[in-house]
Design an enzyme around this catalytic site. Structure first.
Site, PDB file in Angstrom:
ATOM      1  N   LYS A  45       0.936  -1.213  -0.147  1.00  0.00           N
ATOM      2  CA  LYS A  45      -0.117   0.108   0.013  1.00  0.00           C
ATOM      3  C   LYS A  45       0.812   1.181   0.092  1.00  0.00           C
ATOM      4  O   LYS A  45       1.844   1.358   0.720  1.00  0.00           O
ATOM      5  CB  LYS A  45      -0.810  -0.054   1.235  1.00  0.00           C
ATOM      6  CG  LYS A  45      -1.844   1.125   1.299  1.00  0.00           C
ATOM      7  CD  LYS A  45      -2.708   1.396   0.379  1.00  0.00           C
ATOM      8  CE  LYS A  45      -3.655   2.646   0.276  1.00  0.00           C
ATOM      9  NZ  LYS A  45      -4.670   2.706  -0.928  1.00  0.00           N
ATOM     10  N   CYS A 131      -2.591  10.237  -6.619  1.00  0.00           N
ATOM     11  CA  CYS A 131      -3.557   9.794  -5.432  1.00  0.00           C
ATOM     12  C   CYS A 131      -4.721  10.500  -5.672  1.00  0.00           C
ATOM     13  O   CYS A 131      -4.854  11.645  -5.280  1.00  0.00           O
ATOM     14  CB  CYS A 131      -2.924  10.282  -4.422  1.00  0.00           C
ATOM     15  SG  CYS A 131      -1.682   9.210  -3.681  1.00  0.00           S
TER      16      CYS A 131
END
Length: 242
Positions: A45, A131
């Site tokens: 992650k 993101c």
């Protein structure tokens, strides 16, 4: 049988399958699940410097042809993933894994990357410039000037194998502009693509995720043509070593 073996930055992998730094790789237990599967490798992650709770739930939903999510970069912080990968290097020295990371500011990004540079990590590092689900934070890779500046600063000190995770681009001129920047630097790979940002899915007259009034990244079959277009466009434009 057709071989699916591949290599990235000189590292060899038994096959080309792996996860993305997304919704099911936050914990060591989840990463162990990928490691022990048929996948050739895994990526962690995306780590920030410190632990992040992420966006409020529900923040992920399966939908008919894929998914919608607005995770908000939940993660356990850089040290959690870096320590795990350093331990794996000792236990399974023949395998190579990916460490994904990003800072919540350019300064934090450099702090994180310098920590990786100074560590004994021998795998591949992915700088996430895409993101789409952090409220108030734009996707860096859509700002070409900022992307160029960050990469110039990073490669002034970072010498380990580094690649970047990208959002999808949709205009031919943007492929040209982005590739011109990436070709200036010793990148080892690019990752196409993150989810298509700010989609909306309605079910029973209501949004299905809570953050950002239901807006989230679209994944799955919905984005395959866009992903293939991005891979092909950059394959045509990037230096052979990327």
């Amino acid at each position: 049988m057709v071989s699916t073996k591949t290599q990235i930055a000189g590292f060899e992998f038994d096959n080309c399958l792996m996860n993305a730094a997304g919704v099911a790789c936050m914990t060591i237990e989840e990463l162990e699940g990928v490691k022990n599967s048929a996948a050739g490798t895994f990526v962690t992650k995306t780590a920030t410097l410190d632990f992040r709770q992420g966006n409020p739930e529900p923040r992920y939903q399966d939908v008919p042809l894929g998914s919608i999510n607005s995770m908000g970069l939940p993660n356990n912080g850089l040290d959690y993933y870096l320590d795990y990968l350093l331990d794996l290097q000792e236990k399974e020295p023949s395998r190579t894994f990916f460490l994904s990371l990003v800072g919540m500011s350019p300064e934090e990004t450099h702090t994180i990357l310098k920590k990786v540079q100074e560590s004994d990590f021998r795998g591949l590092t992915e700088l996430n410039l895409s993101c789409p689900n952090v409220p108030g934070k734009p996707q860096i890779a859509y700002d070409f000037e900022t992307t160029d500046r960050i990469l110039a600063e990073v490669f002034a000190y970072f010498t380990k194998p580094l690649g970047i995770k990208l959002p999808p681009y949709f205009d031919i001129v943007h492929f040209d502009q982005a590739a011109a920047i990436f070709n200036k630097y010793p990148l080892k790979f690019i990752n196409c693509v993150n989810s298509i940002g700010n989609g909306l899915y309605i079910e029973d007259e209501s949004v299905v995720i809570r953050p950002k009034n239901g807006f989230g990244g679209i994944g799955g079959e919905y984005i395959k043509p866009t992903a293939l277009a991005n891979v092909h466009a950059f394959y045509q434009r990037l230096n052979p070593q990327i």
